[in-house]
Design a protein around this motif. Structure first.
Motif, short mmCIF file in Angstrom:
data_model
loop_
_atom_site.label_atom_id
_atom_site.label_comp_id
_atom_site.label_asym_id
_atom_site.label_seq_id
_atom_site.Cartn_x
_atom_site.Cartn_y
_atom_site.Cartn_z
N MET A 97 24.01 84.08 -59.49
CA MET A 97 23.78 82.60 -59.66
C MET A 97 22.98 83.20 -57.96
O MET A 97 22.94 82.24 -57.01
CB MET A 97 24.88 81.82 -58.99
CG MET A 97 25.64 81.85 -59.87
SD MET A 97 26.78 80.34 -59.83
CE MET A 97 27.97 81.59 -59.11
N LYS A 98 22.12 84.07 -58.07
CA LYS A 98 21.43 84.79 -56.32
C LYS A 98 20.83 83.65 -56.28
O LYS A 98 20.84 83.67 -54.81
CB LYS A 98 21.10 86.29 -56.66
CG LYS A 98 21.26 87.47 -56.15
CD LYS A 98 20.52 88.29 -56.68
CE LYS A 98 21.44 90.01 -56.63
NZ LYS A 98 20.67 90.79 -57.06
N ARG A 99 19.69 83.37 -56.47
CA ARG A 99 18.78 82.05 -56.72
C ARG A 99 19.48 81.09 -55.92
O ARG A 99 19.07 80.38 -55.33
CB ARG A 99 17.72 81.97 -57.29
CG ARG A 99 17.41 82.53 -57.57
CD ARG A 99 15.98 82.22 -59.07
NE ARG A 99 15.37 80.46 -58.09
CZ ARG A 99 14.05 80.61 -58.39
NH1 ARG A 99 12.98 81.28 -58.19
NH2 ARG A 99 13.61 79.61 -58.32
N LEU A 100 20.30 80.51 -56.63
CA LEU A 100 21.30 79.27 -56.34
C LEU A 100 21.34 79.68 -54.65
O LEU A 100 21.52 78.91 -54.01
CB LEU A 100 22.17 79.19 -57.26
CG LEU A 100 23.05 77.93 -56.83
CD1 LEU A 100 22.77 76.09 -56.85
CD2 LEU A 100 24.58 77.67 -57.66
N PHE A 101 22.69 80.39 -54.62
CA PHE A 101 23.27 80.28 -53.29
C PHE A 101 22.37 80.59 -52.09
O PHE A 101 21.53 79.99 -51.42
CB PHE A 101 23.69 82.67 -53.29
CG PHE A 101 24.85 82.18 -53.57
CD1 PHE A 101 26.10 80.84 -53.55
CD2 PHE A 101 25.48 83.07 -55.26
CE1 PHE A 101 27.21 81.12 -54.24
CE2 PHE A 101 26.64 82.98 -55.22
CZ PHE A 101 27.73 82.12 -55.44
N ARG A 102 20.97 81.69 -52.38
CA ARG A 102 20.05 82.20 -52.03
C ARG A 102 19.43 80.19 -51.32
O ARG A 102 18.68 79.95 -49.85
CB ARG A 102 18.78 82.65 -51.79
CG ARG A 102 17.50 83.11 -51.11
CD ARG A 102 16.58 83.62 -51.37
NE ARG A 102 15.45 82.96 -52.60
CZ ARG A 102 14.65 83.65 -53.36
NH1 ARG A 102 14.47 84.66 -52.94
NH2 ARG A 102 13.80 82.63 -54.34
N THR A 103 18.80 79.49 -51.86
CA THR A 103 18.38 77.83 -51.82
C THR A 103 19.31 77.56 -51.11
O THR A 103 19.19 76.92 -50.14
CB THR A 103 18.42 77.16 -53.33
OG1 THR A 103 17.28 78.53 -54.08
CG2 THR A 103 17.59 75.99 -53.03
N VAL A 104 20.90 77.58 -51.00
CA VAL A 104 21.50 76.51 -50.69
C VAL A 104 21.26 77.19 -49.11
O VAL A 104 21.51 75.97 -48.37
CB VAL A 104 22.87 76.95 -50.96
CG1 VAL A 104 24.41 76.19 -50.09
CG2 VAL A 104 23.39 76.15 -52.41
N PHE A 105 21.52 78.54 -49.00
CA PHE A 105 22.08 78.81 -47.76
C PHE A 105 20.93 78.83 -46.91
O PHE A 105 20.79 78.73 -45.74
CB PHE A 105 22.17 79.82 -47.08
CG PHE A 105 23.65 80.16 -47.78
CD1 PHE A 105 24.64 79.96 -46.81
CD2 PHE A 105 24.23 81.42 -49.53
CE1 PHE A 105 26.30 80.53 -47.45
CE2 PHE A 105 25.35 81.48 -50.12
CZ PHE A 105 25.99 81.13 -48.42
N PHE A 106 19.31 78.65 -47.56
CA PHE A 106 18.52 78.23 -47.30
C PHE A 106 17.31 76.70 -46.38
O PHE A 106 17.34 76.42 -45.92
CB PHE A 106 16.84 78.87 -47.59
CG PHE A 106 15.19 79.58 -46.80
CD1 PHE A 106 15.21 79.77 -45.78
CD2 PHE A 106 14.77 78.61 -47.04
CE1 PHE A 106 13.97 80.37 -45.49
CE2 PHE A 106 13.95 78.40 -46.28
CZ PHE A 106 12.85 79.78 -45.24
N LEU A 107 18.08 76.31 -47.51
CA LEU A 107 17.64 74.81 -46.95
C LEU A 107 17.91 74.10 -46.37
O LEU A 107 16.95 73.19 -45.74
CB LEU A 107 18.91 74.22 -48.62
CG LEU A 107 18.08 72.53 -48.57
CD1 LEU A 107 16.54 73.07 -49.70
CD2 LEU A 107 19.04 71.53 -49.79
N PRO A 108 18.80 74.28 -44.78
CA PRO A 108 18.89 73.14 -43.74
C PRO A 108 17.68 74.08 -42.63
O PRO A 108 17.05 73.03 -41.89
CB PRO A 108 20.20 74.22 -43.04
CG PRO A 108 21.20 74.35 -44.31
CD PRO A 108 20.28 74.77 -45.53
N THR A 109 16.92 75.28 -43.31
CA THR A 109 15.94 75.90 -42.34
C THR A 109 14.67 74.61 -42.86
O THR A 109 13.68 74.19 -41.54
CB THR A 109 15.50 76.59 -43.47
OG1 THR A 109 16.82 77.64 -43.28
CG2 THR A 109 14.41 77.18 -41.94
#
Lengths: 289, 288
Positions: A97-109
């Protein structure tokens, strides 16, 4: 000469003119206006020498805002880079689930500060979710008036900015990690290095470029802090969370333009000095792969 | 690799088992962290479907009654369409101008090695670091009669976006072989045609990066409209949110719905353009 025919200067002029008139000129003017009593209530502008700077140094509220700016820049830079590095290392390992994690952590930016400000005003409300959560898990003694307590407020604002900005730095660290050839790590493992040794002795030195970019960018952004404070506390309570740019905005509203510009100039000098120092420091530490 | 194969295999097996457990543990830790990280956004999404009464108390996350009318009510507000138009106009025009001005200037600055050319480049690069001087900029805009106009705001946005665009484009054009221009020149192409037919098509990846990055920046920006526009008919969406909160402070459901409307265009762009976004950030930042 062919250069002249083929690459005429008038291709540079439109960009250069807009940039000179609306960025360079105001910057140069600020060096002049900072030494005047320029304000909304008089038509004439008088040179007052170092008066504005004497006012800044002798006013504890203004000095507090300079201290807050430095504190914010340092705290958020450490927070964003340490967290960003941890997440980057985790997301570059073999997990699902790398993509999901990356999306969640980047989203606030990609959210606007106004959105972030409103959300955290609600979350950090004395009866908001954070204090309720702390109460439920038995950490009631940690409950705070996050945006009201003078001793806490600057750290709260920094925390919110770390939440918003970590994803950006994580992405840059990931780029640095992925650029390291895989066999370097494998060679270290065969030689018996553990994960920590491999990280500190092999990976970190090889990704110094990403580290220096991240630290310089986070420090510069940290010194320029304005919207974070504006949407969460507007500098309050009192001046407890005011920063250089929020004071400049307030001075503009009050018509004290000379003093406001002087505050902006202090920011300019701080940022120039810090980026020069960090860039020369890291220049010596970078390694080519 | 190892001489003692049996103990080597056992050690490998143990290491793999430990790795497998470590992997699962790491996944669990990341999932918990991701949940807390996402919580504020989840609160916004769920809050936008609550009734006013329910949204006023902060203690429940999940709406008891789903209220779908909040978005319609926000969108029917009298000033939101005007603000949306302003946001779209400012974003598109300033991004278009930034890209055009930066591309043609970078083309010449990347190719000519004269003092003027490198001096101009240095000046642009200095702007990557220097903060905007707000009050003298306001005075400059007033002098040009551009204060409190969309044109003035757009030009300041362009001026502050140029340094990064010039940095990105010049670096990229330097990697395009000069021989391409020269052979086209021999074939009788003028500068404009060389730029349009040879350089510009090759610039697509950096133009996309620049467009996405500045769209996020300009769309979300609060400080420039705050300093340079004081007439509320010219406000952008983030400015209107600010105003909306003071009006509807008791209707958190409507505030959340408004926040979602403001965020949606950029978030959608991010989710669909994630590849460009991430690769752009990486190339732009790490090359620097």
């Amino acid at each position: 000469m062919k250069g002249k025919q083929l690459y005429p200067y008038f291709f540079i002029y439109p960009a250069l003119i807009v940039y000179l008139v609306l960025f360079i000129c105001p910057t140069l003017f600020s060096f002049v206006y900072s030494f005047t009593d320029w304000n909304a209530y008089r038509d004439t502008i008088r040179f007052t020498g170092l008066d504005n700077f004497v006012k800044i140094v002798s006013n504890s509220d203004l000095m507090l805002s300079i201290g807050n700016t430095v504190l914010f820049a340092v705290v958020t830079s450490i927070g964003k880079n340490v967290l960003g590095m941890l997440l980057a290392v985790a997301l570059c390992s073999r997990i699902g689930m790398k993509r999901l994690f990356r999306t969640v952590f980047f989203l606030p930016t990609v959210l606007s500060f106004i959105v972030v400000g409103v959300l955290f005003t609600a979350l950090l409300h004395p009866e908001g979710f954070l204090n309720q959560f702390l109460g439920h898990v038995g950490l009631g003694w940690l409950q705070q008036e996050w945006l009201v307590d003078r001793n806490v407020v600057m750290f709260t604002v920094s925390f919110v900015d770390v939440w918003k900005g970590t994803g950006f730095h994580m992405i840059i660290f990931m780029a640095g990690l992925l650029a390291i050839p895989r066999d370097y790590g494998e060679a270290a493992q065969i030689d018996g290095a553990n994960a920590l040794q491999e990280f500190f002795r092999i990976k970190l030195p090889l990704m110094m470029q990403a580290v220096s970019v991240n630290i310089v960018l986070s420090l510069i952004a940290g010194f320029k802090v304005f919207e974070q404070v504006f949407v969460l506390t507007n500098g309050g309570p009192g001046y407890a969370s005011s920063v250089l740019n929020s004071i400049a905005f307030q001075m503009f509203g009050d018509g004290r333009w000379g003093l406001g510009t002087a505050m902006n100039l202090v920011l300019f000098l701080l940022i120039t000095a810090i980026s020069f120092l960090t860039l020369t420091y890291f220049k010596r530490k970078e390694v080519d792969i | 690799m190892t001489t003692d194969t049996s103990s080597g295999a056992a050690r490998n097996g143990l290491a793999r088992l430990a790795k497998g457990k470590g992997k699962l543990l790491l996944e669990i830790v990341l999932a918990v962290a991701a949940f807390f990280y996402f919580f504020p956004i989840l609160m916004m999404i769920l809050g936008s479907f609550k009734s006013s009464m329910e949204a006023a108390s902060f203690n429940k996350l999940w709406p008891e009654v789903w209220e779908f009318g909040n978005f319609r009510q926000v969108l029917s507000g009298d000033r939101i369409l005007q603000a949306l138009r302003n946001s779209v106009f400012i974003s598109f025009l300033s991004i278009f101008l930034t890209i055009v001005l930066a591309a043609i200037a970078s083309f010449v600055m990347a190719r000519r090695k004269s003092g003027f050319s490198s001096g101009a480049y240095f000046l642009f690069i200095a702007g990557l670091v220097a903060p905007l001087m707000y009050i003298p900029t306001i005075k400059t805009l007033q002098f040009l009669s551009l204060m409190n106009t969309l044109t003035g705001l757009i030009l300041v946005v362009v001026a502050t976006n140029l340094p990064f665009a010039v940095f990105l484009f010049t670096g990229f054009i330097k990697g395009i072989p000069r021989e391409l221009d020269e052979s086209a020149f021999v074939d009788g192409f003028g500068t404009t045609r060389i730029f349009l037919h040879i350089i510009l098509p090759l610039l697509t990846p950096v133009v996309t990066t620049q467009a996405i990055l500045s769209l996020v920046g300009v769309w979300n920006d609060l400080s420039m409209p705050l300093f340079f526009l004081n007439d509320s008919s010219k406000w952008t969406l983030p400015m209107l949110v600010y105003n909306f909160i003071s009006q509807y402070v008791r209707n958190w459901n409507l505030v959340y719905a408004f926040l979602i409307i403001v965020s949606l265009p950029v978030v959608v762009l991010f989710i669909f353009g994630q590849k460009h976004f991430v690769s752009g950030l990486m190339s732009g930042a790490v090359k620097g």
